[in-house]
Scaffold this motif. Sequence first.
Motif, mmCIF file in Angstrom:
data_model
loop_
_atom_site.group_PDB
_atom_site.id
_atom_site.type_symbol
_atom_site.label_atom_id
_atom_site.label_comp_id
_atom_site.label_asym_id
_atom_site.label_seq_id
_atom_site.Cartn_x
_atom_site.Cartn_y
_atom_site.Cartn_z
ATOM 1 N N TYR A 294 0.834 -1.196 0.000
ATOM 2 C CA TYR A 294 0.000 0.000 0.000
ATOM 3 C C TYR A 294 0.870 1.248 0.000
ATOM 4 O O TYR A 294 1.951 1.244 0.583
ATOM 5 C CB TYR A 294 -0.901 0.015 1.235
ATOM 6 C CG TYR A 294 -2.019 -0.980 1.150
ATOM 7 C CD1 TYR A 294 -3.248 -0.621 0.598
ATOM 8 C CD2 TYR A 294 -1.857 -2.286 1.612
ATOM 9 C CE1 TYR A 294 -4.277 -1.540 0.511
ATOM 10 C CE2 TYR A 294 -2.885 -3.211 1.520
ATOM 11 C CZ TYR A 294 -4.098 -2.829 0.971
ATOM 12 O OH TYR A 294 -5.112 -3.734 0.883
ATOM 13 N N LEU A 295 0.410 2.281 -0.660
ATOM 14 C CA LEU A 295 1.095 3.564 -0.578
ATOM 15 C C LEU A 295 0.471 4.317 0.595
ATOM 16 O O LEU A 295 -0.483 5.070 0.436
ATOM 17 C CB LEU A 295 0.963 4.325 -1.893
ATOM 18 C CG LEU A 295 1.478 3.556 -3.120
ATOM 19 C CD1 LEU A 295 1.423 4.430 -4.364
ATOM 20 C CD2 LEU A 295 2.886 3.029 -2.906
ATOM 21 N N GLU B 139 -8.345 -0.741 6.706
ATOM 22 C CA GLU B 139 -7.776 -1.750 5.817
ATOM 23 C C GLU B 139 -7.577 -1.215 4.405
ATOM 24 O O GLU B 139 -6.691 -1.657 3.691
ATOM 25 C CB GLU B 139 -8.649 -3.011 5.801
ATOM 26 C CG GLU B 139 -8.461 -3.843 7.067
ATOM 27 C CD GLU B 139 -9.217 -5.162 7.032
ATOM 28 O OE1 GLU B 139 -9.114 -5.885 6.021
ATOM 29 O OE2 GLU B 139 -9.910 -5.461 8.017
ATOM 30 N N ALA B 140 -8.381 -0.232 4.002
ATOM 31 C CA ALA B 140 -8.217 0.352 2.664
ATOM 32 C C ALA B 140 -6.866 1.047 2.524
ATOM 33 O O ALA B 140 -6.371 1.241 1.418
ATOM 34 C CB ALA B 140 -9.350 1.339 2.375
ATOM 35 N N LEU B 145 -2.868 -3.636 11.868
ATOM 36 C CA LEU B 145 -3.382 -3.738 13.245
ATOM 37 C C LEU B 145 -4.521 -2.725 13.405
ATOM 38 O O LEU B 145 -4.358 -1.556 13.062
ATOM 39 C CB LEU B 145 -2.281 -3.412 14.262
ATOM 40 C CG LEU B 145 -1.042 -4.309 14.259
ATOM 41 C CD1 LEU B 145 0.001 -3.759 15.217
ATOM 42 C CD2 LEU B 145 -1.396 -5.754 14.597
ATOM 43 N N HIS B 146 -5.661 -3.185 13.944
ATOM 44 C CA HIS B 146 -6.818 -2.300 14.052
ATOM 45 C C HIS B 146 -6.824 -1.437 15.300
ATOM 46 O O HIS B 146 -7.489 -0.396 15.337
ATOM 47 C CB HIS B 146 -8.112 -3.128 13.999
ATOM 48 C CG HIS B 146 -8.458 -3.557 12.608
ATOM 49 N ND1 HIS B 146 -8.566 -2.654 11.576
ATOM 50 C CD2 HIS B 146 -8.683 -4.774 12.065
ATOM 51 C CE1 HIS B 146 -8.863 -3.300 10.461
ATOM 52 N NE2 HIS B 146 -8.926 -4.594 10.733
ATOM 53 N N LEU B 257 -14.250 6.159 8.742
ATOM 54 C CA LEU B 257 -13.562 6.408 7.465
ATOM 55 C C LEU B 257 -12.053 6.155 7.551
ATOM 56 O O LEU B 257 -11.382 6.721 8.409
ATOM 57 C CB LEU B 257 -13.806 7.859 7.018
ATOM 58 C CG LEU B 257 -13.382 8.170 5.576
ATOM 59 C CD1 LEU B 257 -14.316 7.502 4.591
ATOM 60 C CD2 LEU B 257 -13.344 9.672 5.331
ATOM 61 N N PRO B 258 -11.513 5.327 6.662
ATOM 62 C CA PRO B 258 -10.053 5.175 6.585
ATOM 63 C C PRO B 258 -9.393 6.485 6.129
ATOM 64 O O PRO B 258 -10.015 7.270 5.398
ATOM 65 C CB PRO B 258 -9.857 4.090 5.518
ATOM 66 C CG PRO B 258 -11.170 3.392 5.415
ATOM 67 C CD PRO B 258 -12.193 4.453 5.704
ATOM 68 N N TYR B 259 -8.181 6.691 6.571
ATOM 69 C CA TYR B 259 -7.438 7.872 6.123
ATOM 70 C C TYR B 259 -5.952 7.692 6.403
ATOM 71 O O TYR B 259 -5.556 6.835 7.191
ATOM 72 C CB TYR B 259 -7.943 9.149 6.822
ATOM 73 C CG TYR B 259 -7.882 9.136 8.337
ATOM 74 C CD1 TYR B 259 -6.671 9.276 9.018
ATOM 75 C CD2 TYR B 259 -9.042 8.985 9.104
ATOM 76 C CE1 TYR B 259 -6.624 9.262 10.406
ATOM 77 C CE2 TYR B 259 -9.005 8.961 10.494
ATOM 78 C CZ TYR B 259 -7.793 9.102 11.139
ATOM 79 O OH TYR B 259 -7.735 9.073 12.507
#
Lengths: 326, 326
Positions: A294-295, B139-140, B145-146, B257-259
């Motif tokens: 992933y980037l 994950e995106a 690790l969460h 939201l992933p970021y």
Amino acid sequence: MSELRWNPLLGEWTITATHRQERTFLPPADYCPLCPTQPGAFETEIPAAAFDIVVFENRFPSLQAAPPAPTVTGSRLCPVRPAQGVCEVVVYTDRHATTLAEESVERIRRLILVWRDRFAELSAREDVAYVYIFENKGEAIGVTLHHPHGQIYAYPFVPPRVARKLAQAEAHWQRTGRDLLGDLLAEELRDGRRIVCENEAFVAFIPFFARYPYETLIVPRRGVAAIVDFDAVERWRLAEMLKTLLVGYDRLFGFSLPYIMALHQRPTDGGEYPYARFHIELLPPHRTATKLKYLAGSESGAGAFINDTVPEETAPRLRAACPSAL
Amino acid sequence: MSELRWNPLLGEWTITATHRQERTFLPPADYCPLCPTQPGAFETEIPAAAFDIVVFENRFPSLQAAPPAPTVTGSRLCPVRPAQGVCEVVVYTDRHATTLAEESVERIRRLILVWRDRFAELSAREDVAYVYIFENKGEAIGVTLHHPHGQIYAYPFVPPRVARKLAQAEAHWQRTGRDLLGDLLAEELRDGRRIVCENEAFVAFIPFFARYPYETLIVPRRGVAAIVDFDAVERWRLAEMLKTLLVGYDRLFGFSLPYIMALHQRPTDGGEYPYARFHIELLPPHRTATKLKYLAGSESGAGAFINDTVPEETAPRLRAACPSAL
């Protein structure tokens, strides 16, 4: 809405193209817009019942020959320009369920002829500073259509990553009088450990400083700056090398490997680029069969790439997977 | 094996770190290495039954204070250096199933104090040229690790994307005598359409030239170059702004939201950077709830970003989703 907006923080243009948000997204196979149009069935992008290789303008283009006027007013700090340019789609074959790796060397050679012709035509345009031929393959890369195809973006500027590479090559040229990629190729050939395959005209290697585990560069032995400058034998050799390498990728991973394929050439803005050498970058996002690179923060935020492998280990694996005869 | 290899084609270091290929990958929740160690249970990274905020060195570091000697010999073209530096993990809380957005302003304020202390300590090191505080979430983005956590990379060089931003800021400073980010902030405030939220010390906006649909910049009103230079009120205001914005993201999309969150500060290599201004970049990869923005051929190969949205449309949506009171 489509326009170029200047990013003064990074010194580059962002292309906005809001109509692309609604573009065709992974349609069912019998509604593929890149398949031939069958009599009585829905009309695809290609109004023919069969074809060899087809090029047409992208229906959801980021750049257009007659772009709309910008919708916002820029400023001195953040100027705005029309999204001038061309976005083309290159459909590799009329068969839906195949990949470039599975196609014949002869078809890949014809594709190279198409690339040559499109480069020649687009590079002659006044509004085009850089002709960028590329392929996004696989859902891991974000492709929205599975039918095998590539794209051509004719940008009205030299894109920033290309400009950085050219600036490095120019500095090396001025310092040494030599071509940077030629010097790198000589070093890689002398060392040998990272060579994946070679023929009389081209060498493929995972470079010493690879950012992606299976990033491969295809570099011509001759200092050629653009695809229009190869002779007929070189085009055959390039087709053979692409076939060898793409089959090697699929065999190594055991599935049809996603990748970005990027052709790097001299700009077409009228400048002189004696230090530019044609090369192809293959950037597969997989670091193992089940894990992607992933980037993330270091790459996207800081620009510092971390490679969890070393090319002295990945290159022999890929080399062993490449077919020795086609 | 871990080392820095010079990429002469782009003029930057690649970090190789082969031990990272085997790092812990999405473990089950009851084997989370970032949870407190429970009596009689397996030993996590944190030998305590409870904690507030914890910082420790990454067990799979890309950069190390005492790095191994490089395993390959470099050349003049491609030199090699030890992977000197520090990689730290910042665990935001001992509760596994939460996110920074769900935590209190008071906890975020304490996190800012931790960032300040780590910046102060790491920036004093001789071998550290840049302290990069960031978070990969979701994950995106490729998190392994969460448990809510961020990271700190103390690089032995100024990373390339940061260097590009600094070069742009320096050129603007030399041309105008003013601070680039300050001038941009003034323009964004005058226009107003792209402002997401503001308070007495900070302004958040989706910049005019955004590369990602919901990319947000948090910029201090005062020309502060590093997190150590904020006063107590500014730290509170920054905590409030982060909380507001992260809650806004989650409400707008209807999920956590992933970021990538990237803190940009002055380098710590001993140079003078009067033109550097602290800012935070938030880079969510989502362009809609179900679609991601991929860094494909145009972005990864050419460096030219295409944004399928315009910030005049995304900023009002995000602004409306941000809570007006905390």
